[in-house]
Design a protein around this motif. Sequence first.
Motif, PDB file in Angstrom:
ATOM      1  N   CYS A 298       6.357  24.143   7.458  1.00 31.01           N
ATOM      2  CA  CYS A 298       6.428  23.729   5.959  1.00 31.01           C
ATOM      3  C   CYS A 298       7.534  22.716   5.585  1.00 31.01           C
ATOM      4  O   CYS A 298       8.480  22.521   6.531  1.00 31.01           O
TER       5      CYS A 298
ATOM      6  N   ARG B 180      11.390  24.162   4.141  1.00 28.58           N
ATOM      7  CA  ARG B 180      12.069  24.715   5.263  1.00 28.58           C
ATOM      8  C   ARG B 180      13.522  25.416   4.688  1.00 28.58           C
ATOM      9  O   ARG B 180      14.537  25.413   5.674  1.00 28.58           O
ATOM     10  N   LYS B 181      13.478  25.345   3.338  1.00 25.76           N
ATOM     11  CA  LYS B 181      14.885  25.665   2.944  1.00 25.76           C
ATOM     12  C   LYS B 181      15.114  27.235   2.297  1.00 25.76           C
ATOM     13  O   LYS B 181      16.241  27.318   1.694  1.00 25.76           O
TER      14      LYS B 181
ATOM     15  N   TYR C  20      10.059  30.706   9.438  1.00 29.22           N
ATOM     16  CA  TYR C  20       8.684  30.209   9.794  1.00 29.22           C
ATOM     17  C   TYR C  20       8.786  28.876  10.614  1.00 29.22           C
ATOM     18  O   TYR C  20       7.840  28.454  11.398  1.00 29.22           O
TER      19      TYR C  20
ATOM     20  N   GLY D 288       3.329  27.468   6.688  1.00 31.88           N
ATOM     21  CA  GLY D 288       3.706  26.622   5.480  1.00 31.88           C
ATOM     22  C   GLY D 288       2.627  26.664   4.355  1.00 31.88           C
ATOM     23  O   GLY D 288       2.077  27.619   3.931  1.00 31.88           O
TER      24      GLY D 288
ATOM     25  N   ARG E 245       1.975  26.317  -0.988  1.00 33.76           N
ATOM     26  CA  ARG E 245       2.992  26.168  -2.062  1.00 33.76           C
ATOM     27  C   ARG E 245       1.993  25.708  -3.245  1.00 33.76           C
ATOM     28  O   ARG E 245       1.234  25.159  -3.075  1.00 33.76           O
TER      29      ARG E 245
HETATM   30  S1  SF4 Z   1       9.188  30.736   2.446  1.00 31.47           S
HETATM   31 FE1  SF4 Z   1       7.483  29.280   2.098  1.00 31.47          FE
HETATM   32  S2  SF4 Z   1       8.097  27.812   1.007  1.00 31.47           S
HETATM   33 FE2  SF4 Z   1      10.088  28.787   1.836  1.00 31.47          FE
HETATM   34  S3  SF4 Z   1      10.392  27.428   3.542  1.00 31.47           S
HETATM   35 FE3  SF4 Z   1       9.063  29.451   4.334  1.00 31.47          FE
HETATM   36  S4  SF4 Z   1       7.165  28.576   4.489  1.00 31.47           S
HETATM   37 FE4  SF4 Z   1       8.472  26.846   3.222  1.00 31.47          FE
END
Ligand code: SF4
Length: 324
Positions: free
Chosen positions: A38, A41-42, A48, A84, A118
């Motif tokens: 992804c 990543r925040k 993940y 991601g 996303r």
């Molecule tokens: S929850 Fe989804 S959008 Fe947020 S960092 Fe993880 S993979 Fe990325």
Amino acid sequence: MTSPKNKKPVSTWLDYDFFKEEQKAIKSQTVILRTAGCYWRKCTMCGYWQESGDVTQADILAQLEHSLRNSPDIEFILKIFTSGSFLDEREISSGTRKEIVKMVEKRKEIKKLIIETRPEFISEKKLNDLKVVEHLEIAIGLETANDFIRSNYINKSFSFDDYRTAVKIVNDYGATVKTYLLLKPPFVSEKKAIEDVIKSADFVSDYSSTISLNLCNVQKYTYLENLWKRRYYRPPWLWSAVDAIKEIKKRDVVVMSDPVGAGHKRGPHNCGSCDFVVKEAIKEFNITQDLGVLERLEAMDCECKEVWHAVIKFDDFLFGSNRG
Ligand code: SF4
Ligand SMILES: [Zn+2]
């Protein structure tokens, strides 16, 4: 040179899923592809990115090929996830996406394809590329309809309006939407967390054919893990999940909840003695959509239910930080 590990998916497994279009459970295969990961990543609870790697596009195709060797030989739902967004070109290029589509097209047993992304990556053009199976579903991790919680406590960086714009593209296209809601993000008390997913379900049920309730778990090397280690966070009770699922199911949607890590201290849990039974009931509900399965738990008189009731009652005061 690319590592041999990159030629195999992060994981793949067979299970059963409720197939809404025919109102019955059928086999499903989930494939988690290792990609560049992804770009965002925040998010505070997400680890993940640890599954990402220096992966080539050829590796990604090899991973899927490897996974599909174990596909069911009868009709099934194929879920292809990355850690991601499947539709982010940085993870899966359009060329690779087209190759994946060809692989899917060859397997006539695949009744439905589900991918996750996303919302900012959704476009009609990309959906067109995926038009090989009868049923296409796009899963979006909205987490909550509440912009304040999503932005300040989860740090997801897209708004409810962004989600709605993306969902309109999917629905206009004729595909369905699966919306993920997160039960108990950080800084949200147990009671408020239940209220938030129920309220969010009201906002998303018109656009979603499935609501998947993610029960927050504490992943390694995340901001949430820091809070948890300092006793500022406790994962949701399984009783809360049952409560929320029953309420959300009153809307005309399929409700799923994969109780990942249930019964473990980093995952959703009750007292330890009843976790297994509650977890199994949620799993059975997933494939039957029969609320009776969850209602039967009401007769279960595990002592921790009283504790949970007290947590809900005094939760605003406790601020969701008890570690029990
Ligand atoms: S929850 Fe989804 S959008 Fe947020 S960092 Fe993880 S993979 Fe990325
Ligand atoms: Zn219990």
